[in-house]
Design an enzyme around this catalytic site. Structure first.
Site, PDB file in Angstrom:
ATOM      1  N   TYR A 131       0.807  -1.196  -0.103  1.00 45.64           N
ATOM      2  CA  TYR A 131       0.000  -0.031   0.068  1.00 45.64           C
ATOM      3  C   TYR A 131       0.857   1.238  -0.102  1.00 45.64           C
ATOM      4  CZ  TYR A 131      -3.605   3.368   1.567  1.00 45.64           C
ATOM      5  OH  TYR A 131      -4.396   4.492   1.945  1.00 45.64           O
ATOM      6  N   LYS A 155       1.041   4.366  -2.804  1.00 44.79           N
ATOM      7  CA  LYS A 155       0.917   5.634  -2.372  1.00 44.79           C
ATOM      8  C   LYS A 155       1.975   6.715  -2.650  1.00 44.79           C
ATOM      9  CE  LYS A 155      -3.161   5.080  -1.164  1.00 44.79           C
ATOM     10  NZ  LYS A 155      -4.392   5.896  -2.378  1.00 44.79           N
TER      11      LYS A 155
END
Length: 382
Positions: free
Chosen positions: A259, A263
């Site tokens: 994740y 990002k």
């Protein structure tokens, strides 16, 4: 829809009350208006004002070596004021740079309002931040939503809101739906890449399929949609690309590494598109770019981890805290980098710290009771 924010227990209010003086002092020490004003009063202000200001400390802090301690305080205030002014100047220059080095945004004007001349496209608009943004933008623009999840009835009933069921991991399907949107509704002047998922497992616990899907949703789809809609924005000489990134773009968090990688990639894509618009594309000076970096907010991405978060003293804010800022940023047609809450902005510089300081801050060295995704069954995302 976004998950409900768990009410804060009384003990948390007590903690907030106890920390309030510290928070206030921290704010005052970095605010040049406060430190500079105090410095002026102590060095050049009217004697009776200075005397009144120092009187409460005459019998304690200034009772011994008062002149020396006062001189030390003045030196500290000079230092804090200089730092505060430098931060203000740095912030102003950053804002100027973000807006293509122009005091007024170049290019054509946006027209938000009752006529709804602008079209805003939002991915992941069925829940979380997207859900709130659909409601907000529907008041002043036409809105088109791409999401694989069913569209809530309360959003479908809003005027000038259009929904396309779309799996953003299927690039050919995305391209086809974008062509349909252009034909039926026109070209969006605002693109909000909001769709995102989290897995909450370590690298060795995550399958190749899970990792590939996460990257397609959280990052690859951004590239696809920018390629679809940026050319028309350049022709119109106006556009706004909003990237919903995360504070995770500044950290490599165990149990959330995939994740975090997407990002930080989204952040770099935002910055890179801005650079390309400045240097490579005719009409690029009229394109706004904004990256958004939320911390803990009560959206579907945290589903399954709420209990453990609360036990660690983390109480996610409602998604409207983010969506309201995004709407405000788009309506004023300004580029930016938004940290939510604003107090998280200082943590964005953690990557610039020495490695040993990063390890201590992140709790990699000494065991600490802290929240980490995937550490136990109750912190695994659903």
């Amino acid at each position: 829809m976004s998950s409900r924010t768990v009410p804060k227990p009384p003990s948390n209010w007590v903690s907030t009350a106890v920390s309030l003086p510290i928070t206030t002092l921290k704010y005052a020490s970095t605010e040049p208006v406060v430190t500079g004003g105090l410095l002026y009063v102590l060095t050049r202000g009217p004697p009776h004002v200075r005397e009144r200001l120092l009187r409460p400390f005459a019998n304690n802090l200034l009772s011994k070596n008062g002149a020396t301690r006062l001189a030390s305080l003045i030196t500290i205030l000079k230092f804090l004021t200089a730092i505060g002014v430098a931060k203000r100047i740095n912030g102003a220059l950053n804002r100027l740079a973000l807006n293509n080095w122009s005091l007024r945004r170049p290019g054509a004007s946006f027209h938000f309002g009752g006529a709804k001349s602008e079209l805003v496209l939002i991915t992941g608009g069925s829940s979380g931040f997207g859900y709130e943004m659909v409601k907000g933008f529907s008041k002043s623009a036409r809105v088109v939503v791409l999401d694989i999840s069913p569209f809530p009835n309360e959003l479908a009933r809003l005027p000038d809101v259009h929904f396309y069921r779309c799996d953003v991991t299927d690039t050919s399907s995305v391209v086809s739906i974008c062509a349909e949107i252009k034909k039926n509704l026109g070209n969006p002047s605002v693109l909000i890449n909001n769709a995102g998922i989290g897995i909450g497992k370590t690298v060795l616990e995550t399958t190749n399929e899970e990792c590939e899907r996460l990257f397609k949703i959280n990052l690859i789809s951004h590239f696809v949609l920018i390629r679809e809609f940026l050319p028309a924005m350049l022709q119109m000489k106006k556009g706004h690309i909003v990237t919903i990134s995360s504070m995770a773009s500044f950290f490599a968090a165990p149990g959330l590494l995939d994740y975090c990688c997407t990002k930080v990639g989204a952040l770099y894509l935002n910055d890179g598109i801005r650079a390309e618009c400045l240097t490579r594309y005719p009409g690029g000076e009229g394109i706004c770019t904004t990256s958004v970096h939320p911390s803990w907010h009560s959206t579907g991405i945290l589903k399954g981890a709420e209990k453990t978060l609360n036990e660690r003293g983390i109480f996610p804010d409602p998604p409207s805290k983010v969506s309201d800022l995004v709407i405000e940023q788009v309506l004023k047609a300004r580029s930016g980098r938004i940290h939510v809450p604003l107090s998280e902005e200082g943590r964005a510089g953690l990557r610039n710290w020495p490695l040993w300081a990063q390890d201590l801050s992140m709790g990699h060295v000494f065991a600490r009771k802290r929240f980490e995704f995937g550490r136990d069954a109750s912190s695994t995302l659903q």
